[in-house]
Write a protein that holds these residues in place. Structure first.
Motif, PDB file in Angstrom:
ATOM      1  N   ALA A   1       3.810  14.194  -3.034  1.00  0.00           N
ATOM      2  CA  ALA A   1       3.859  13.867  -1.601  1.00  0.00           C
ATOM      3  C   ALA A   1       4.840  12.727  -1.387  1.00  0.00           C
ATOM      4  O   ALA A   1       4.882  11.767  -2.165  1.00  0.00           O
ATOM      5  CB  ALA A   1       2.477  13.464  -1.092  1.00  0.00           C
ATOM      6  N   VAL A   2       5.656  12.837  -0.343  1.00  0.00           N
ATOM      7  CA  VAL A   2       6.605  11.791   0.013  1.00  0.00           C
ATOM      8  C   VAL A   2       5.909  10.798   0.929  1.00  0.00           C
ATOM      9  O   VAL A   2       5.338  11.177   1.955  1.00  0.00           O
ATOM     10  CB  VAL A   2       7.858  12.384   0.700  1.00  0.00           C
ATOM     11  N   VAL A   3       5.921   9.536   0.560  1.00  0.00           N
ATOM     12  CA  VAL A   3       5.229   8.502   1.318  1.00  0.00           C
ATOM     13  C   VAL A   3       5.970   8.161   2.604  1.00  0.00           C
ATOM     14  O   VAL A   3       5.370   8.007   3.667  1.00  0.00           O
ATOM     15  CB  VAL A   3       5.060   7.232   0.453  1.00  0.00           C
TER      16      VAL A   3
ATOM     17  N   PRO B   1      16.001  -2.358   3.421  1.00  0.00           N
ATOM     18  CA  PRO B   1      14.750  -1.603   3.272  1.00  0.00           C
ATOM     19  C   PRO B   1      13.857  -2.256   2.206  1.00  0.00           C
ATOM     20  O   PRO B   1      14.346  -2.941   1.320  1.00  0.00           O
ATOM     21  CB  PRO B   1      15.213  -0.214   2.836  1.00  0.00           C
ATOM     22  N   ASP B   2      12.545  -1.976   2.262  1.00  0.00           N
ATOM     23  CA  ASP B   2      11.645  -2.689   1.364  1.00  0.00           C
ATOM     24  C   ASP B   2      11.521  -1.972   0.026  1.00  0.00           C
ATOM     25  O   ASP B   2      12.221  -0.984  -0.243  1.00  0.00           O
ATOM     26  CB  ASP B   2      10.300  -2.954   2.035  1.00  0.00           C
ATOM     27  N   ILE B   3      10.643  -2.481  -0.842  1.00  0.00           N
ATOM     28  CA  ILE B   3      10.557  -1.983  -2.208  1.00  0.00           C
ATOM     29  C   ILE B   3      10.203  -0.505  -2.270  1.00  0.00           C
ATOM     30  O   ILE B   3      10.597   0.203  -3.207  1.00  0.00           O
ATOM     31  CB  ILE B   3       9.536  -2.819  -3.024  1.00  0.00           C
ATOM     32  N   LEU B   4       9.479   0.004  -1.264  1.00  0.00           N
ATOM     33  CA  LEU B   4       9.145   1.432  -1.230  1.00  0.00           C
ATOM     34  C   LEU B   4      10.199   2.249  -0.500  1.00  0.00           C
ATOM     35  O   LEU B   4      10.054   3.467  -0.367  1.00  0.00           O
ATOM     36  CB  LEU B   4       7.781   1.647  -0.566  1.00  0.00           C
TER      37      LEU B   4
ATOM     38  N   GLU C   1      -2.096  -3.260 -10.506  1.00  0.00           N
ATOM     39  CA  GLU C   1      -2.536  -2.617  -9.259  1.00  0.00           C
ATOM     40  C   GLU C   1      -2.750  -1.128  -9.511  1.00  0.00           C
ATOM     41  O   GLU C   1      -1.836  -0.315  -9.400  1.00  0.00           O
ATOM     42  CB  GLU C   1      -1.488  -2.827  -8.157  1.00  0.00           C
ATOM     43  N   ASP C   2      -3.974  -0.751  -9.881  1.00  0.00           N
ATOM     44  CA  ASP C   2      -4.269   0.638 -10.244  1.00  0.00           C
ATOM     45  C   ASP C   2      -3.998   1.607  -9.095  1.00  0.00           C
ATOM     46  O   ASP C   2      -3.637   2.769  -9.324  1.00  0.00           O
ATOM     47  CB  ASP C   2      -5.721   0.772 -10.694  1.00  0.00           C
ATOM     48  N   GLN C   3      -4.166   1.146  -7.857  1.00  0.00           N
ATOM     49  CA  GLN C   3      -3.987   2.040  -6.716  1.00  0.00           C
ATOM     50  C   GLN C   3      -2.526   2.445  -6.509  1.00  0.00           C
ATOM     51  O   GLN C   3      -2.232   3.365  -5.742  1.00  0.00           O
ATOM     52  CB  GLN C   3      -4.526   1.390  -5.430  1.00  0.00           C
TER      53      GLN C   3
ATOM     54  N   THR D   1       0.857  -1.181   0.000  1.00  0.00           N
ATOM     55  CA  THR D   1       0.000   0.000   0.000  1.00  0.00           C
ATOM     56  C   THR D   1       0.894   1.231   0.000  1.00  0.00           C
ATOM     57  O   THR D   1       2.000   1.206   0.551  1.00  0.00           O
ATOM     58  CB  THR D   1      -0.910   0.021   1.239  1.00  0.00           C
ATOM     59  N   LEU D   2       0.418   2.302  -0.613  1.00  0.00           N
ATOM     60  CA  LEU D   2       1.187   3.548  -0.661  1.00  0.00           C
ATOM     61  C   LEU D   2       1.066   4.263   0.674  1.00  0.00           C
ATOM     62  O   LEU D   2       0.351   5.251   0.813  1.00  0.00           O
ATOM     63  CB  LEU D   2       0.699   4.431  -1.810  1.00  0.00           C
ATOM     64  N   SER D   3       1.779   3.760   1.647  1.00  0.00           N
ATOM     65  CA  SER D   3       1.666   4.276   3.004  1.00  0.00           C
ATOM     66  C   SER D   3       2.995   4.114   3.723  1.00  0.00           C
ATOM     67  O   SER D   3       3.773   3.201   3.439  1.00  0.00           O
ATOM     68  CB  SER D   3       0.580   3.513   3.760  1.00  0.00           C
TER      69      SER D   3
END
Length: 454
Positions: A379-381, A215-218, A422-424, A188-190
């Motif tokens: 915005a920076v996640v 660190p993870d993929i994000l 994953e469109d979101q 999730t983008l969070s």
């Protein structure tokens, strides 16, 4: 026939020896429909060497090289400065002539390098033992899952949402042949990496292992200790994946936080981007009791008949060395040259140099995140990261990335490219900032994004 030096008589003699009437008989198991009877369509005919060189140069000119643009790509492959001395040293004869060290008496250079390499990886990962490398990070991750299945006698692998999707794809492909079950989901983008949900999933099942990226993929960084505790309480192993080894110059190692097996991609140290490979898989275990379940091979230190220090292959549990059913891997060699480059670069850096390099990466990444956060609509996640973070853009990041590339700005890796279904996630962009990016490059990136978004 430069590469096929056999005469018709030679071929006839070999066919007669094995009792085959002709070469086609060797491919009897291939359905006739798959035979190529005519030349491949549209494949150009022969040309002179100069003509081929010109053609290939025209094709290569279509590429936008990393050094010719403001470069912020990452997501598992990173651009770092590799000192010229690395290339000089890896071409020395004592390394170049001993690709795989079957004869230790004439391969001491390679064996000593692999021994030092193992020591460096073990210390970097906070583990007791590392092997003499794997093919790449994704296949090393799969080998770790298979190893966990052997140890726990279970076959369910729970994958954290932050695991690189290419690694997930590799795992799912290989699991088809082993009967292992795989539980995964998209991120999730969070800033919340979903650790509580992961722990709940562990507690509700009896997995062989839990796989997390750090660190993870994000680019998110989180404490692995609670995950390790939950996994161990269920008799499972924690596998930690690291795709950016420079990060471990600043972050606590996975082994220190309880990871049982630590694997990753070593490309970032000593190995260039190279259009995607060859790369270098790293593999280590925290508990020495798991050594004999490790894939690949291990080099050890010993003394020769005269009492002099020497190096040998200590463990090499592959199918050529032991009974096939007892082999823990089909790794028949390793990315030896890449392992050498990694070890040379790491030696040149030393612990102090690695920490300084990591600090500079983090400094520049913080500058970039702060600058991009000031752009309207961006915005920076992440709230915690090393040298890689995720931003959201007003629109599909794939189109914006293409527009930026036209301006010679390689802005990052769009999540829509990694997760096309994953469109979101379509608005997400992973931005990696290493020491090769100057502060001017960061301003160029920000200005280009502002221009494209107008």
């Amino acid at each position: 026939m430069r590469y096929l030096p056999l005469t018709d008589a030679d071929r006839g003699e070999m066919l007669a020896k094995i009792g085959a009437p002709d070469v086609d008989a060797l491919f009897a198991d291939v359905a006739a429909v798959h035979y190529l009877r005519e030349p491949i369509a549209d494949l150009p005919g022969h040309a002179s060497e100069m003509a081929v060189e010109r053609h290939m140069r025209r094709l290569s000119d279509k590429n936008l090289a990393a050094g010719d643009a403001a470069f912020f790509l990452g997501a598992g492959a990173y651009r770092h400065h590799v000192p010229a001395s690395v290339d000089h040293i890896i071409q020395r004869g004592e390394f170049l002539t001993a690709y795989t060290p079957y004869q230790p008496e004439i391969a001491q250079g390679t064996l000593q390098m692999l021994f030092e390499f193992q020591s460096q990886v073990a210390r970097l990962y906070g583990c007791a033992v590392a092997n003499a490398s794997m093919y790449d990070g994704s296949t090393a991750c799969w080998e770790a899952i298979v190893m966990a299945s052997r140890i726990t006698k279970r076959n369910l692998a729970i994958l954290h949402e932050g695991l690189h999707p290419h690694y997930v794809s590799t795992i799912r492909t290989m699991a088809k042949f082993t009967g292992d079950s795989v539980a995964d989901r998209a991120p999730t983008l969070s800033a919340d990496a979903g650790i509580d949900a992961l722990i709940a999933e562990i507690e509700a099942n009896a997995p062989s292992c839990v796989v997390v990226q750090y660190p993870d993929i994000l680019g998110r960084v989180y404490d692995l200790a609670p995950i390790a505790e939950a996994a161990h309480a269920k008799g499972a192993l924690l596998i930690a994946v690291n795709t950016e080894p420079v990060a471990l110059g600043a972050l606590k190692s996975p082994g220190e936080m309880g990871a049982d097996i630590v694997v990753g991609e070593g490309q970032a140290i000593g190995v260039g981007l190279q259009f995607g490979g060859p790369y270098l898989g790293l593999f280590a275990v925290r508990d020495p009791k798991h050594v004999r379940q490790m894939p690949g091979r291990l080099c050890g230190e010993t003394v020769d008949a005269a009492g002099k220090r020497g190096f040998v292959l200590t463990l090499s549990t592959r199918e050529q060395h032991i009974r096939r059913e007892k082999a823990t891997s089909n790794i028949c060699t390793n990315s030896g040259l890449c392992a050498l480059a990694f070890s040379v670069h790491m030696t040149l850096l030393g612990e102090k140099g690695l920490r300084a390099l990591a600090a500079e990466n983090h400094r520049l990444a913080c500058l970039a995140a702060d600058r991009l956060a000031r752009i309207p609509g961006v915005a920076v996640v992440n709230d915690v990261f090393f040298n890689e973070f995720t931003v959201t853009l007003p629109g599909d990041a794939r189109a914006i990335v293409r527009d930026l590339a036209e301006r010679k700005v390689l802005a990052g890796v769009s999540l829509g490219r990694l997760y096309p279904d994953e469109d979101q996630l379509a608005s997400g962009l992973i931005v990696a900032v290493t020491e090769t990016a100057s502060e001017d490059d960061i301003e160029t990136l920000a200005a280009a994004i502002e221009e494209v978004l107008r």
